[in-house]
Every structure is written in structure tokens, then in C-alpha cells.
Write a protein that holds these residues in place. Structure first.
Motif, PDB file in Angstrom:
ATOM      1  N   GLU A 101       0.814  -1.221   0.000  1.00 19.83           N
ATOM      2  CA  GLU A 101       0.000   0.000   0.000  1.00 19.83           C
ATOM      3  C   GLU A 101       0.846   1.269   0.000  1.00 19.83           C
ATOM      4  OE1 GLU A 101      -2.824  -0.064   3.179  1.00 19.83           O
ATOM      5  OE2 GLU A 101      -3.402  -2.144   2.795  1.00 19.83           O
ATOM      6  N   LEU A 102       2.084   1.171   0.485  1.00 22.16           N
ATOM      7  CA  LEU A 102       2.945   2.349   0.564  1.00 22.16           C
ATOM      8  C   LEU A 102       3.478   2.702  -0.825  1.00 22.16           C
ATOM      9  CD1 LEU A 102       5.016   1.363   3.724  1.00 22.16           C
ATOM     10  CD2 LEU A 102       3.281   3.157   3.619  1.00 22.16           C
ATOM     11  N   SER A 103       3.431   3.978  -1.161  1.00 23.69           N
ATOM     12  CA  SER A 103       3.978   4.430  -2.433  1.00 23.69           C
ATOM     13  C   SER A 103       5.129   5.387  -2.180  1.00 23.69           C
ATOM     14  CB  SER A 103       2.898   5.128  -3.267  1.00 23.69           C
ATOM     15  OG  SER A 103       2.416   6.275  -2.600  1.00 23.69           O
ATOM     16  N   GLY A 104       5.973   5.581  -3.170  1.00 25.65           N
ATOM     17  CA  GLY A 104       7.111   6.473  -3.016  1.00 25.65           C
ATOM     18  C   GLY A 104       8.350   5.717  -2.589  1.00 25.65           C
ATOM     19  N   CYS A 105       9.489   6.383  -2.691  1.00 23.66           N
ATOM     20  CA  CYS A 105      10.771   5.714  -2.468  1.00 23.66           C
ATOM     21  C   CYS A 105      11.311   5.878  -1.057  1.00 23.66           C
ATOM     22  CB  CYS A 105      11.797   6.224  -3.473  1.00 23.66           C
ATOM     23  SG  CYS A 105      12.108   8.000  -3.355  1.00 23.66           S
ATOM     24  N   ARG A 106      10.612   6.606  -0.197  1.00 24.99           N
ATOM     25  CA  ARG A 106      11.183   6.887   1.128  1.00 24.99           C
ATOM     26  C   ARG A 106      11.114   5.702   2.079  1.00 24.99           C
ATOM     27  NH1 ARG A 106       7.207  11.241   3.883  1.00 24.99           N
ATOM     28  NH2 ARG A 106       6.649  11.766   1.769  1.00 24.99           N
ATOM     29  N   PHE A 107      10.227   4.728   1.809  1.00 25.96           N
ATOM     30  CA  PHE A 107      10.058   3.582   2.707  1.00 25.96           C
ATOM     31  C   PHE A 107      10.952   2.421   2.267  1.00 25.96           C
ATOM     32  CE2 PHE A 107       6.123   5.963   3.302  1.00 25.96           C
ATOM     33  CZ  PHE A 107       6.117   6.080   4.691  1.00 25.96           C
ATOM     34  N   LYS A 123      24.648  -4.753   2.753  1.00 24.42           N
ATOM     35  CA  LYS A 123      25.329  -3.876   1.804  1.00 24.42           C
ATOM     36  C   LYS A 123      24.333  -3.217   0.854  1.00 24.42           C
ATOM     37  CE  LYS A 123      29.070  -3.791  -1.597  1.00 24.42           C
ATOM     38  NZ  LYS A 123      30.126  -4.593  -2.286  1.00 24.42           N
ATOM     39  N   GLN A 124      23.408  -4.007   0.288  1.00 26.96           N
ATOM     40  CA  GLN A 124      22.417  -3.467  -0.656  1.00 26.96           C
ATOM     41  C   GLN A 124      21.443  -2.500   0.030  1.00 26.96           C
ATOM     42  OE1 GLN A 124      23.374  -6.689  -0.128  1.00 26.96           O
ATOM     43  NE2 GLN A 124      22.517  -8.007  -1.756  1.00 26.96           N
ATOM     44  N   ILE A 125      21.025  -2.846   1.256  1.00 25.42           N
ATOM     45  CA  ILE A 125      20.074  -2.002   1.982  1.00 25.42           C
ATOM     46  C   ILE A 125      20.712  -0.662   2.345  1.00 25.42           C
ATOM     47  CG2 ILE A 125      18.784  -1.767   4.144  1.00 25.42           C
ATOM     48  CD1 ILE A 125      18.269  -4.820   3.980  1.00 25.42           C
ATOM     49  N   ARG A 126      21.949  -0.716   2.832  1.00 22.32           N
ATOM     50  CA  ARG A 126      22.643   0.531   3.160  1.00 22.32           C
ATOM     51  C   ARG A 126      22.849   1.386   1.918  1.00 22.32           C
ATOM     52  NH1 ARG A 126      26.113   1.278   7.442  1.00 22.32           N
ATOM     53  NH2 ARG A 126      27.858   1.621   6.009  1.00 22.32           N
ATOM     54  N   LYS A 127      23.151   0.744   0.789  1.00 19.73           N
ATOM     55  CA  LYS A 127      23.337   1.481  -0.471  1.00 19.73           C
ATOM     56  C   LYS A 127      22.053   2.187  -0.888  1.00 19.73           C
ATOM     57  CE  LYS A 127      24.968   1.096  -5.238  1.00 19.73           C
ATOM     58  NZ  LYS A 127      23.874   1.891  -5.803  1.00 19.73           N
ATOM     59  N   ARG A 128      20.919   1.502  -0.734  1.00 16.87           N
ATOM     60  CA  ARG A 128      19.639   2.138  -1.064  1.00 16.87           C
ATOM     61  C   ARG A 128      19.395   3.364  -0.208  1.00 16.87           C
ATOM     62  NH1 ARG A 128      14.340  -1.283  -1.302  1.00 16.87           N
ATOM     63  NH2 ARG A 128      13.597   0.865  -1.606  1.00 16.87           N
ATOM     64  N   TYR A 129      19.746   3.265   1.064  1.00 17.29           N
ATOM     65  CA  TYR A 129      19.577   4.413   1.955  1.00 17.29           C
ATOM     66  C   TYR A 129      20.476   5.572   1.536  1.00 17.29           C
ATOM     67  CZ  TYR A 129      20.297   7.422   5.983  1.00 17.29           C
ATOM     68  OH  TYR A 129      20.425   8.520   6.796  1.00 17.29           O
ATOM     69  N   PHE A 130      21.751   5.304   1.278  1.00 14.32           N
ATOM     70  CA  PHE A 130      22.688   6.376   0.916  1.00 14.32           C
ATOM     71  C   PHE A 130      22.333   6.980  -0.445  1.00 14.32           C
ATOM     72  CE2 PHE A 130      25.611   4.044   3.918  1.00 14.32           C
ATOM     73  CZ  PHE A 130      25.561   5.021   4.901  1.00 14.32           C
ATOM     74  N   ASP A 131      21.865   6.159  -1.370  1.00 14.25           N
ATOM     75  CA  ASP A 131      21.414   6.681  -2.668  1.00 14.25           C
ATOM     76  C   ASP A 131      20.230   7.616  -2.485  1.00 14.25           C
ATOM     77  OD1 ASP A 131      23.371   5.277  -3.988  1.00 14.25           O
ATOM     78  OD2 ASP A 131      22.039   3.680  -4.697  1.00 14.25           O
TER      79      ASP A 131
END
Length: 245
Positions: A189-195, A232-240
């Protein structure tokens, strides 16, 4: 202090000149009447009182108009203090000179209005704010418990935790909600890239992450574990995300 209503645009106007303070308030009220939307304005005549409100946890605004040249604490110093507690609120400076324009980038200023404030330039600044920031306030998650339902603004959600057959929604102002639902269903249900889904049990709003190490540390101090195999991938998504926003 203002009581937050998700349908209202919450605005603070901080200026030690009462004439300028009132004029900005009138222009803003006129703009919101045209849009047919609710507005709540809180006025301040010094930066110290505005900063004190944030220090006490009561500063909850979508937009702040801040005079740069004030007695005692100037607007730029007030902005730096406010950014310690709120990284998202939009800041528009009121000034008789653009000499602080470069410094304004360090506090994420959304714009400058030269005094005396003209309606045309005020409208332009507001239109940019509405186009870039305010639409986010309208996005929300529908929470249904039995026959009752309500919407929680995305901007208010800090993180969501799965607890057996329920999910716990932790919000930025210390409130929590619990609904009977699976985390996978909420994620859809959540939209957008912040979550960001950072493990099997948690979804975090990246806007509220203050530190990313072995875990995510949220603004309220809660530590949210990151899935070890995908760290590694999760942290990269956050920093991006942080680089883009």
C-alpha cells in the motif's frame, strides 16, 4: 502551541517587525483561500521563542518564514538550530539583502523573499513550495480497525513493525497505531521511495534515519536491525536516497 491537524498547512512566521509579520500572514491566508485549503499560522517576534518550541518537542511545521535580521538570535542561527530537530520543514528567508544566500544552502533554504515582500514574488515562492514539498503531506496510509478508519500522513510515519498478526506504526510525534494486518500488505500500500524494508519485521521511513551503521538509528533513538545477508544493498539504497533528497 499549535495542535497538528493533518489537513492543515502548519506555518510559522518569525519576524521582529510586526508590519512584515502581518503582511506575510495576510498574503499566505489569501493564497490558501484561493486554494480552498486549511491553514494554521503561529507568529513569533524572535528566533529564540521559535527555537525553544522545537527544543521542547512542540515545533511541528510544514513551512517557516524566517527573518534574517533580528535582534539577538538572527534568522540564520535560528535555522541552524531548527535543523537539529527537523530536517524536513521548508524554510523561506525574509531579508533586505541577499548576502546570506550562499549560507542559506547549508540549512536547506527553500527560497528568499526580499523586503518589502511583493505579492508576485511571494506567490512564486509559495507555488514552488506547493509543487515540491506540500503534495507529500497529502500522501497517507489508510489504517482500518474494525468499522473505523483513518489516514496517517506518510510524513508522520517513522517506522512500521510486524508483531505476529499485527503491525505497529510508530509516528514522529510519539504516537503509535496498531492494526491487524501483515507487513507485506502494508508494504504494497505504501507508495514512493522513502520507505525501505530493512528486514522481515520492519519498514523504515528513511527521512527519519539519523545514523546508518550496523543498524538504523531513528530520530527517536530506536535502533532498527538491518538484514545481515542484504546489509550492503540495503545501506546502499539508503545512501542513494539521501544523495537524491
Amino acid at each position: 502551541f499549535p495542535t497538528r491537524r493533518s489537513s492543515d498547512l502548519q506555518v510559522a512566521i518569525c519576524d521582529d517587525d510586526v508590519t512584515d509579520r502581518v503582511k506575510v500572514g495576510e498574503l499566505l491566508a489569501q493564497k490558501m483561500r484561493k486554494r480552498g485549503e486549511a491553514l494554521e499560522i503561529t507568529y513569533f517576534d524572535c528566533g529564540e521563542d521559535l527555537v525553544d518550541q522545537f527544543e521542547s518537542g512542540e515545533g511541528r511545521y510544514d513551512l517557516i518564514f524566517l527573518d534574517i535580521y533580528m535582534k539577538f538570535m538572527n534568522g540564520m542561527e535560528a535555522a541552524r538550530q531548527i535543523r537539529r530537530w527537523d530536517q524536513r520543514v521548508a524554510l523561506i528567508f525574509l531579508t533586505a539583502s541577499r548576502e546570506f544566500a550562499v549560507e542559506g544552502y547549508s540549512v536547506g533554504a527553500s527560497g528568499y523573499l526580499l523586503k518589502p515582500v511583493e505579492q508576485e514574488t511571494f506567490e512564486e515562492a509559495l507555488n514552488r513550495f506547493f509543487a515540491e514539498r506540500y503534495p507529500r503531506l497529502r500522501r497517507s496510509l489508510l489504517v482500518v480497525n474494525g468499522s473505523a478508519g483513518r489516514r496517517i500522513a506518510y510524513d508522520d510515519i517513522m517506522y512500521i513493525e510486524s508483531r505476529r498478526m499485527n503491525v505497529r506504526i510508530v509516528c514522529c510525534h510519539g504516537t503509535e497505531h496498531s492494526i491487524r494486518k501483515k507487513l507485506d500488505e502494508v508494504q504494497e500500500e505504501l507508495s514512493g521511495c522513502r520507505f525501505l524494508r530493512c528486514n522481515r519485521s520492519y519498514i523504515v521511513n528513511m527521512d527519519y534515519i539519523t545514523d546508518a551503521d550496523e543498524d538504523f538509528t531513528m530520530e527517536n533513538g530506536d535502533r532498527i536491525p538491518i538484514k545481515v545477508r542484504e546489509k550492503k544493498q540495503i545501506r546502499k539504497r539508503y545512501f542513494d536516497y539521501m544523495m537524491k533528497n
